[in-house]
Structures are given as C-alpha cells and as structure tokens.
Design an enzyme around this catalytic site. Sequence first.
Site, PDB file in Angstrom:
ATOM      1  N   GLY A  31      -7.946   0.288  -7.275  1.00  0.00           N
ATOM      2  CA  GLY A  31      -8.679   1.029  -6.257  1.00  0.00           C
ATOM      3  C   GLY A  31      -7.808   1.331  -5.064  1.00  0.00           C
ATOM      4  CB  ALA A  32      -7.299   3.715  -2.876  1.00  0.00           C
ATOM      5  N   GLY A  36      -4.375   0.482   1.934  1.00  0.00           N
ATOM      6  CA  GLY A  36      -3.396   0.645   0.873  1.00  0.00           C
ATOM      7  C   GLY A  36      -4.017   0.739  -0.501  1.00  0.00           C
ATOM      8  CD  GLN A  37      -3.601   3.852  -3.829  1.00  0.00           C
ATOM      9  OE1 GLN A  37      -4.380   3.391  -4.664  1.00  0.00           O
ATOM     10  NE2 GLN A  37      -3.717   5.071  -3.343  1.00  0.00           N
ATOM     11  CG  ASP A 146     -14.398  -3.823   6.575  1.00  0.00           C
ATOM     12  OD1 ASP A 146     -15.502  -3.301   6.839  1.00  0.00           O
ATOM     13  OD2 ASP A 146     -13.528  -3.265   5.876  1.00  0.00           O
TER      14      ASP A 146
END
Length: 577
Positions: A31-32, A36-37, A146
């Site tokens: 995922g991203a 970042g990736q 988050d």
Amino acid sequence: MQERGTGGQFHPLEDNDPRTVAGYRIAARLGAGGMGQVYLSYTPGGHPIAVKVIRPELGDDPGFRQRFRSEVQAAQRVQGLYTAPVIDFDTEGVRPWLATAYVPGPSLAVAVAEHGRFPAATVLRLLAGMAEALKVIHAAGIVHRDLKPANVLLASDGPRVIDFGIARAADATALTGTGITVGTPAFMSPEQAAGKEVGPASDVFALGQVGVFAALGNSAYGEGNSHAVLYRIVHEEPDLTGLPAELDFLARCLAKDPADRPDPAEIIDLCRAASPTPLSQQGSWLPEPMEEDIHRRTEAWAAMRTSLNATPATPAPPLHHAPTATATPATSPPPAAAPAQVPYPAQPAPAGPASYPTSPQHSLQAAPYPMHSHTAPGSWAPPPKKRMNGGVVALIVLGALGVVGLGGCAALFAAIPALSEKNDSAGSASGDARGGTPRPDPKPVTYQGVHLTNDYYIRFADSPPKPIHSGDAAYEDDADFYYWSNERYLGSNGEKVSLLNNSQKGSLKTCREETRFTERVTLGQVSKGSQLCVHTPSGHIALVTYRGRSGGSEPADYVTLDLTVWRNAEEPSGSGY
C-alpha cells in the site's frame, strides 16, 4: 498502512519500486500512505514483515529525519500483544525506512467496506484490544496521533494497532509546505483539530470514533468536506443513532474535554462489564467472512515466500545493522515470477536495477525511475471518448516511443515542442502556445484540497469544481481533468496537459508559453507538489498541483489536487462546452 484494494490482495511491483531494501527482498506492494510506500518482505527465518520506505522529499528534510529517528527509537520500546512491533530500521540513509511485523489481515477500514458493520460483541473485543495497545504505546511516552480504521489491522488473534507515533515525525514538515496532513480529519480529537497540544486523551477520542465506525459503518461526525467535519468535531455532538446499548460508553470517549474521557485501562473494564461473556481474542472473534479473508492472505504470503526462496540469491558483502536491530539477510536479486496461486500476475524484474545507497550500513536497490514517457503498445488505453480533437502529434510520439530504445526517447521528446509549435502555427500567427489568441489576464480562482475519485472528472467552468462520475468508463467531452486509477492516469480530454519541471514556476504566463503537450500523465511521473498546466478547448487554463493519493487502506481511491483556474484565458480552440 499495509494494503490497498478489494480483498487486500498484494500488488505487483512497479518499475520504480525497490527490489531489495537493505538486503530484505521485496515480494509485493502492500500500500501507500502520506509518508511513503509499504512493501511485503521476509526475515531470514521466513517471517513476513512490512517495510515502509519514506518518501524522498521527507528524507531530504533534516528536521524530519531528526524527529523520525527519535520516534522510531521510541516505537522500538513498544512490544505489546496488540501492536505491530518495529523489527528493523535505517534513519540515516538516502531513503529512510523501517520494518514492522506484517499482519496477515485486513484493516478495519477495508473490512467494514467489504463486509459491513460489526456485531456489538466483536466491537467490544476490538475496543479492548485497541485499548490494551494504547496502554503500551502511552507507557512508552508515545501519542499515536493518527489512530483510524486504516491503522487498525484485524488478525485471527485480535486487532493490531500500527503506525504509532510515526505521524509526529511529519508535524513540523507538514507546516513547511510539503503538503502532508498529519492526522486524518474524520478521526481527529477536538484539541488536535484546533491545533492545540495533544496527549494520550486525544488517542482515546480517536478510539471512540473508531468504535463507532466499526459498530455503525460510518463516522460519528459524518462525511464530506474536511473543514466541515472538523467544525462538527470541535463544536457539535456526535451522531450515535443506532449504536448498541452495550457500546454506550463510547459517548464518554468522545467528550469534548480531554479530562472527561476514560483512560485505556478503564475502557478495558467497561468492555468487560458490557460483554455478556468473558472477553477473549482467541477462536473466532471475527465474523466468518473475515476469518476466511485472513486465511486467504496467510496462504498468499506463504506462497510468495516459497517463490522468493526458489530464486537463487547472489552473494553480497556483509551488512552491518542499526543498533538493536535484527540481523540483515543477504542482498538478493529481484524475485522470480509468482506461482499461479498468488493473487496477482507475475511481475518480471526490470533489467539492470540501479543502486541507491542509503547509509554505510544499508543499501536500497531499485529499478531506474521511468522517464516522463507515454503508453507503450499493448498497455492500457484511456477510456473511449465521444470526441476527437487535435492529438495527431501526440499519437505519433506515443507510437514511436513503443518501438525505439531509451536512447531515442530524448531526441523524440526534444522534438515535441517544435512539432507542437509547427502544428499550432496554423491556428495562430502570434505564436501563442495553444493556438488561440491571448486575452487580458483573467482573475485566477483557487480551490484547495479537491478530492478527485477514481473514474471521476471535473470541469473548470464549475465553481467550485464538482467531481462528476464518468459512467461506464466513457468520459464526456467536457472532462477538463480526470483521474483513472486502473493505470493511474491523470489527464484531460482536451489533450493539452503539460507537466512542469522543477525549475518552472507555475503561473498563467508559464502555462501560456508551455508547448510540451500530452493527453495524460501517470502517477509515477508526479510527486507531491508537481504542477501541471491544462488547457481546455473552451479557453480555460488551469494550474493543477498534485498533493497525493489516498492512504493505503482507505475505502475510496482518490487523488488530492489544488487548482488555480483562469477562465476564458484564451480564445476557444474547439466547439466549446
């Protein structure tokens, strides 16, 4: 931030993805996200891990590096049963990265999107596990900042909270213009939304919102414009209509005053008291379809590990590791094609991958980043259009790029401006780049944070631009700008898109003078902050600033854009809209 896509299937590597990160062989994309990736890899013993490679523009910021180093070291102290612990990291290299234990389960966001809301008994177990994770995280001196459905993964033995504390590393960087948003608006606390200091109680508020999302299938403060959602979080009460009685205590978690919220230990007690049976994460704590999903994922990563191990590894010099990290596996060549049972097509490794050193201890190897090129023959074509207008030169170049080697690309691209000018000269003796007559500079209109969902387009004449669904993949004539995610294209049916380079400053003057036109660009050609000039047949000019793609596990696939539109900036060149 470990997955994207229906079913949480792994994604094949793209040309600009690394094949190894400090000796960890990369098997697939997970995922991203904003930072970042994320990739799937394995420890030397075969245990799956998630490797997050930080975006280049963040790695270039010294302040980010310092905060990232501090947060990663703090995160190493978190070793709870309901967290995904940090296994390894490199904060000093050209491309910083960290590796955490991989959880072979969907995120809560994907699970709710695919299977609907959870029964109350499952939500109680979910909340108890999340609260236990927060206890350990807060004990390490970390505030998550988050916590959201995308950062809660569902394993067969309970939930896992991921990405704790890492968002804080981007705080100051976000304020310096990189386009990063720290935290997700729909799950922020009132104090975080108001820009005040946040503490552990802020995570409790987010936990309450995640619980409501799991039980109801929607946010406690509704959907829509992020500013409107944040206003409701700060000033209005949550909508808990339909919330099961066993979960009434979530209203306390959503108290505006942090002092009125329960702490994680009390939340665990409240979950125990509300559960008709003793809480346990063992056995079938999730609904059966989700348990089956986890089983499929486990089989898939095991199959990819077998395929990766079947490829002989080339010898590599010894690598030294970051302090307190685990041993690094030997550097290996790109993975072989995946077996048939793996849920994506085999991805051949590009020839001659470039090597990007990260630090004396680590190295990051990746295929060369692609030039700003176009679609090669045999690849995806854009959706059918009801109208054709002047793209002859672009089509010639597209065909040529499919048959010439890399050495010829530079000459072809160098010829594009001259060809475009020659083509435009028939319609304008003044030399205007677009072929129309310049008009007095109109007043620009700016729209920030426009979310353009996959298969939607916008019209620059609309105020504000409202995303319009394209129907059955057939964009209308007035698709001034669209996002097609199957092949990750941004484009315009006006076929007048120019990707500005880093030395160009986006302005009306720049867009009027630019001649390197194409119909579309891929997401691989842009990064956050990239600017595109777009001309429409009706005479509008827009400067589109790319701000990023939706997070790794968010149900919707969209790009975020800032738009500056100069309406009627030049004479129409077509039939008009």
